[in-house]
Design an enzyme around this catalytic site. Structure first.
Site, PDB file in Angstrom:
ATOM      1  N   GLY A 247      -7.644 -59.653 -10.692  1.00 60.17           N
ATOM      2  CA  GLY A 247      -6.313 -59.301 -10.227  1.00 60.17           C
ATOM      3  C   GLY A 247      -5.477 -60.542  -9.944  1.00 60.17           C
TER       4      GLY A 247
ATOM      5  N   SER B 158      -5.774 -54.802  -0.554  1.00 59.07           N
ATOM      6  CA  SER B 158      -6.876 -55.726  -0.301  1.00 59.07           C
ATOM      7  C   SER B 158      -7.898 -55.008   0.565  1.00 59.07           C
ATOM      8  CB  SER B 158      -6.349 -56.965   0.457  1.00 59.07           C
ATOM      9  OG  SER B 158      -7.413 -57.648   1.094  1.00 59.07           O
TER      10      SER B 158
ATOM     11  N   ASP C 277      -5.254 -62.561  -6.357  1.00 59.77           N
ATOM     12  CA  ASP C 277      -6.031 -63.791  -6.149  1.00 59.77           C
ATOM     13  C   ASP C 277      -5.722 -64.734  -7.307  1.00 59.77           C
ATOM     14  OD1 ASP C 277      -7.605 -62.949  -3.772  1.00 59.77           O
ATOM     15  OD2 ASP C 277      -8.259 -61.397  -5.140  1.00 59.77           O
TER      16      ASP C 277
ATOM     17  N   LEU D  20     -14.062 -50.568  -2.443  1.00 60.81           N
ATOM     18  CA  LEU D  20     -13.149 -50.376  -3.572  1.00 60.81           C
ATOM     19  C   LEU D  20     -11.886 -49.624  -3.170  1.00 60.81           C
ATOM     20  CD1 LEU D  20     -15.855 -49.376  -6.206  1.00 60.81           C
ATOM     21  CD2 LEU D  20     -14.917 -51.653  -5.759  1.00 60.81           C
TER      22      LEU D  20
ATOM     23  N   MET E 189     -16.467 -57.159  -4.747  1.00 61.76           N
ATOM     24  CA  MET E 189     -17.332 -57.245  -3.566  1.00 61.76           C
ATOM     25  C   MET E 189     -17.384 -55.871  -2.881  1.00 61.76           C
ATOM     26  SD  MET E 189     -16.978 -61.040  -2.039  1.00 61.76           S
ATOM     27  CE  MET E 189     -15.495 -60.803  -1.100  1.00 61.76           C
TER      28      MET E 189
ATOM     29  N   HIS F  12      -8.870 -52.032  -7.469  1.00 60.36           N
ATOM     30  CA  HIS F  12     -10.116 -52.081  -8.254  1.00 60.36           C
ATOM     31  C   HIS F  12     -10.091 -50.999  -9.337  1.00 60.36           C
ATOM     32  CE1 HIS F  12     -11.704 -53.820  -4.333  1.00 60.36           C
ATOM     33  NE2 HIS F  12     -11.978 -54.769  -5.215  1.00 60.36           N
TER      34      HIS F  12
ATOM     35  N   GLN G 165     -19.247 -67.544  -0.809  1.00 62.85           N
ATOM     36  CA  GLN G 165     -17.794 -67.759  -0.799  1.00 62.85           C
ATOM     37  C   GLN G 165     -17.170 -67.528   0.571  1.00 62.85           C
ATOM     38  OE1 GLN G 165     -17.202 -64.538  -3.909  1.00 62.85           O
ATOM     39  NE2 GLN G 165     -15.292 -64.260  -2.827  1.00 62.85           N
TER      40      GLN G 165
HETATM   41  O1  PAF Z   1     -12.152 -61.320  -5.916  1.00 71.48           O
HETATM   42  C1  PAF Z   1     -13.280 -60.966  -5.498  1.00 71.48           C
HETATM   43  O2  PAF Z   1     -13.503 -59.832  -5.065  1.00 71.48           O
HETATM   44  C2  PAF Z   1     -14.409 -61.968  -5.499  1.00 71.48           C
HETATM   45  O3  PAF Z   1     -13.951 -63.253  -5.239  1.00 71.48           O
HETATM   46  C3  PAF Z   1     -15.248 -61.943  -6.781  1.00 71.48           C
HETATM   47  C4  PAF Z   1     -14.426 -62.331  -8.002  1.00 71.48           C
HETATM   48  C5  PAF Z   1     -15.840 -60.548  -6.990  1.00 71.48           C
HETATM   49  C6  PAF Z   1     -16.407 -62.939  -6.690  1.00 71.48           C
HETATM   50  O4  PAF Z   1     -17.256 -62.632  -5.624  1.00 71.48           O
END
Ligand code: PAF
Length: 304
Positions: free
Chosen positions: A155, A193, A158, A40, A37, A44, A68
């Protein structure tokens, strides 16, 4: 005589993404997808490096997925530092950025949701964030079908998301291998995060305690401590660190995510807390001699 930096190749539509990926496939190249999302950070970049080590080509998607986020969550203020992100992707030699609009991802009239049921989405973050995992499952299904990668990187921070995605890919026979990458931490142990950017200096100090407390709970349980007692101790330690808004601190089965009361299978300790409204999550394995021998990174489906 410095050469100009090569511009990052970037697409915003499914058609353009498919065209790039098809050309690579025709050349016999393998393709990795790193769904993000944006905003970064080093975690990432670790996913990207792992992707590059495994495949010839790496696509990074940046899409702040409205589906989400629940009402009252941070969708509108979620950081979107696109120029910094593009510079980071260019420096990391990423082959392609896929940054679709909301209308591209969810075309007018769109009415399809993917929902993974059962214990994987029954507790932990699902309880505090109703609809969150449906949003993640829906966007990840679309990203996989739009890009058709060989592998996709997730990762372990999560962890619930990771297991849900593996279940979904297996259930829907989506031909992508889900690769798990260990949580990347700051020097003090705080899990990286994008939401850490919201923390004040004081909250950041408190947040750095979370990982240590989790490690203590995991070690005590691994040493045979009673789970309920150790969870109680962990909650007391969090409160003492100034963290009293705790969504959950739980030990769950590492594969099914069912609550566990005694340690007979590989387990993990999971936590979610709020610091001045910023929700932080983390988890760690409960490593006993027996569980250490069981691989946690089983892969559901081999790449085609
Ligand atoms: O973990 C994330 O950043 C988000 O949940 C993802 C997997 C990119 C889906 O939007």
């Amino acid at each position: 005589m410095g050469s100009e930096p090569v511009p990052l190749d970037s697409v915003a539509t499914v058609a353009a993404l498919r065209k790039r990926v098809s050309a690579w496939r025709e050349a016999g190249e393998t393709v990795a997808l790193v769904p993000t999302m944006g905003a970064l950070h080093d975690a990432h970049l670790t996913l990207i490096a792992e992707a590059q080590a495994r495949c010839d080509r790496t696509v990074v998607s940046i899409f702040v997925n409205p589906k989400q986020f629940g009402p009252g969550e941070d969708f509108t203020r979620y950081p979107r530092p696109i120029e910094t992100d593009v510079a980071a992707l260019r420096a990391a030699n990423v082959d392609l950025l896929y940054a679709p609009t909301v209308e591209e991802m969810y075309p007018p009239g769109d009415n399809t949701t993917v929902s993974v049921r059962g214990p994987l989405t029954a507790g932990l973050c699902a309880a505090a964030r109703p609809g969150h995992f449906d949003g993640v499952a829906t966007v990840c299904t679309r990203l996989f079908l739009q890009c058709l990668p060989d592998i996709a990187m997730f990762g372990e921070k999560d962890y619930q998301q990771l297991l849900m995605i593996r279940r979904m890919v297996a259930d829907l026979a989506i031909p992508v291998e889900i690769v798990a990458v260990e949580t990347v931490r700051e020097e003090g142990g705080l899990a990286l995060s994008s939401r850490n950017a919201y923390l004040s200096a004081e909250d950041r100090k408190k947040a750095a305690r979370i990982n240590l407390i989790l490690a203590d709970v995991a070690a005590a349980v691994a040493d045979g401590g009673d789970i309920a007692t150790e969870i109680g101790r962990g909650l007391a330690a969090l409160a003492k660190a100034g963290i009293d808004d705790v969504d959950y601190l739980e030990i769950r089965d590492a594969e099914t995510l069912e609550p566990v009361t005694t340690l007979v299978r590989p387990a993990r300790v999971f936590v979610a807390v709020r610091l001045n409204g910023t929700r932080l999550i983390d988890n760690r394995p409960v490593e006993t001699f027996a569980t250490r021998t069981v691989p946690l990174r089983s892969v559901t489906r081999k790449a085609s």
